[in-house]
Design an enzyme around this catalytic site. Structure first.
Site, PDB file in Angstrom:
ATOM      1  N   TYR A  14       8.315   1.443  -6.636  1.00 20.45           N
ATOM      2  CA  TYR A  14       8.626   1.883  -7.576  1.00 20.45           C
ATOM      3  C   TYR A  14       9.731   2.083  -8.200  1.00 20.45           C
ATOM      4  O   TYR A  14       9.844   2.622  -9.616  1.00 20.45           O
ATOM      5  CB  TYR A  14       7.043   1.310  -9.003  1.00 20.45           C
ATOM      6  CG  TYR A  14       6.702   0.327  -9.059  1.00 20.45           C
ATOM      7  CD1 TYR A  14       6.588  -0.983  -9.476  1.00 20.45           C
ATOM      8  CD2 TYR A  14       5.446   1.639  -7.763  1.00 20.45           C
ATOM      9  CE1 TYR A  14       5.717  -1.541  -8.845  1.00 20.45           C
ATOM     10  CE2 TYR A  14       4.269   0.061  -7.843  1.00 20.45           C
ATOM     11  CZ  TYR A  14       4.478  -0.689  -8.200  1.00 20.45           C
ATOM     12  OH  TYR A  14       3.219  -2.200  -8.309  1.00 20.45           O
ATOM     13  N   HIS A  19      10.553  -0.037 -15.173  1.00 26.14           N
ATOM     14  CA  HIS A  19       9.681  -0.035 -16.088  1.00 26.14           C
ATOM     15  C   HIS A  19       9.611   1.520 -16.122  1.00 26.14           C
ATOM     16  O   HIS A  19       8.484   2.518 -15.881  1.00 26.14           O
ATOM     17  CB  HIS A  19       8.374  -0.716 -15.185  1.00 26.14           C
ATOM     18  CG  HIS A  19       7.440  -1.083 -16.210  1.00 26.14           C
ATOM     19  ND1 HIS A  19       7.391  -0.912 -17.764  1.00 26.14           N
ATOM     20  CD2 HIS A  19       6.043  -1.228 -16.165  1.00 26.14           C
ATOM     21  CE1 HIS A  19       6.778  -1.729 -18.169  1.00 26.14           C
ATOM     22  NE2 HIS A  19       6.005  -1.799 -16.822  1.00 26.14           N
ATOM     23  N   PHE A  64      -1.211   3.140 -12.755  1.00 25.60           N
ATOM     24  CA  PHE A  64      -0.197   3.035 -12.629  1.00 25.60           C
ATOM     25  C   PHE A  64      -0.355   2.469 -14.161  1.00 25.60           C
ATOM     26  O   PHE A  64      -0.985   2.998 -15.367  1.00 25.60           O
ATOM     27  CB  PHE A  64      -0.719   1.295 -12.682  1.00 25.60           C
ATOM     28  CG  PHE A  64      -0.325   1.335 -10.829  1.00 25.60           C
ATOM     29  CD1 PHE A  64       0.683   1.164 -10.143  1.00 25.60           C
ATOM     30  CD2 PHE A  64      -1.188   1.626 -10.637  1.00 25.60           C
ATOM     31  CE1 PHE A  64       0.698   1.061  -8.655  1.00 25.60           C
ATOM     32  CE2 PHE A  64      -1.343   1.337  -8.575  1.00 25.60           C
ATOM     33  CZ  PHE A  64      -0.260   1.058  -7.948  1.00 25.60           C
ATOM     34  N   ASN A  66      -0.890   0.808 -16.575  1.00 30.17           N
ATOM     35  CA  ASN A  66      -2.002  -0.187 -18.106  1.00 30.17           C
ATOM     36  C   ASN A  66      -3.229   1.297 -17.934  1.00 30.17           C
ATOM     37  O   ASN A  66      -3.547   0.724 -18.845  1.00 30.17           O
ATOM     38  CB  ASN A  66      -1.780  -1.529 -17.640  1.00 30.17           C
ATOM     39  CG  ASN A  66      -2.909  -1.370 -16.326  1.00 30.17           C
ATOM     40  OD1 ASN A  66      -2.179  -0.454 -15.041  1.00 30.17           O
ATOM     41  ND2 ASN A  66      -3.181  -2.814 -15.789  1.00 30.17           N
ATOM     42  N   ASP A  91      10.449   2.278 -20.756  1.00 27.53           N
ATOM     43  CA  ASP A  91      11.706   1.453 -21.415  1.00 27.53           C
ATOM     44  C   ASP A  91      10.958   0.182 -22.187  1.00 27.53           C
ATOM     45  O   ASP A  91       9.397   0.425 -22.752  1.00 27.53           O
ATOM     46  CB  ASP A  91      11.076   1.287 -19.505  1.00 27.53           C
ATOM     47  CG  ASP A  91      10.086   0.300 -20.045  1.00 27.53           C
ATOM     48  OD1 ASP A  91       8.666   0.461 -19.430  1.00 27.53           O
ATOM     49  OD2 ASP A  91       9.303  -1.662 -19.778  1.00 27.53           O
ATOM     50  N   ASN A 112       2.032  -2.821 -21.899  1.00 27.75           N
ATOM     51  CA  ASN A 112       0.716  -1.983 -21.594  1.00 27.75           C
ATOM     52  C   ASN A 112       0.828  -0.691 -21.661  1.00 27.75           C
ATOM     53  O   ASN A 112      -1.114   0.194 -21.787  1.00 27.75           O
ATOM     54  CB  ASN A 112       0.749  -2.830 -20.110  1.00 27.75           C
ATOM     55  CG  ASN A 112       0.318  -4.037 -20.608  1.00 27.75           C
ATOM     56  OD1 ASN A 112      -0.099  -4.675 -21.945  1.00 27.75           O
ATOM     57  ND2 ASN A 112       0.400  -4.868 -19.827  1.00 27.75           N
TER      58      ASN A 112
END
Length: 185
Positions: A14, A19, A64, A66, A91, A112
């Site tokens: 990632y 994100h 993560f 969320n 973001d 989220n």
């Protein structure tokens, strides 16, 4: 104590994705402030520093996106901070790449990470620095877009946005919301 929390997803896969604009912004801020020691606490990477006499805690939740609210809430409890002490950098699809917007409170725009924070802090009233990533082109899914890395010109815009966000966070600490909005929005 001011808490500047960048949102993102942990792990190499990632790194530098759209994100993770929040993580990259906090990393730019850490570089600017010459922070090089990160501690793993409360489910987040944290780094203590000062800026013009103010104590700062840089935070990158390590769950993560969320689930970002859980680690941020634990950090706030550990440092006796409230939502008023928090700046969240994240973001934003509805803002053009290379630009940012600063606001206090407001809606969650289907994000989220923000939903998790609002749930755990039990308020939507914290300062946000939104890093523009734009909407996906054509029929590309939003998930593929936000989890993708910008290419060529898009990379320059992405880096510009993350650096503007780090600059805006420091300016906000000195000058407050209204002047920061006038300068950066």
């Amino acid at each position: 104590m001011h808490i500047i929390c960048g949102l993102g997803n942990p792990g190499e896969e990632y790194e530098h994705t759209r994100h993770n604009a929040g993580f990259d912004s906090v990393d730019a801020l850490a570089e600017e402030l010459r922070v090089n020691y990160w501690k793993n606490e409360c489910g987040a990477l944290t780094a203590k520093t000062t800026y013009k006499g103010e104590d700062l805690l840089l935070v990158k939740p390590q769950g993560f996106m969320n689930t970002s609210g859980g680690p941020l809430k634990k950090v706030c409890q550990a440092y006796s901070a409230t939502a008023d002490d928090v700046i969240v950098i994240h973001d934003e699809l509805d803002i053009d790449p290379g630009t940012i917007r600063v606001k206090h409170g407001g809606g969650l725009a289907g994000h989220n990470g923000l939903k998790s924070i609002a749930d755990k802090l039990q308020t939507k009233d914290w300062t946000r620095i939104r890093v523009g990533i734009g909407r996906p082109p054509g029929r590309m899914s939003v998930v593929d877009w936000v989890l993708g890395r910008p290419k060529k010109d898009g990379w320059d815009d992405f880096v510009q946005g993350t650096h503007l966000a780090s600059e805006a966070a420091l300016f906000y600490l000195e000058s407050g919301l209204e002047k920061t909005q006038q300068r950066f929005n």
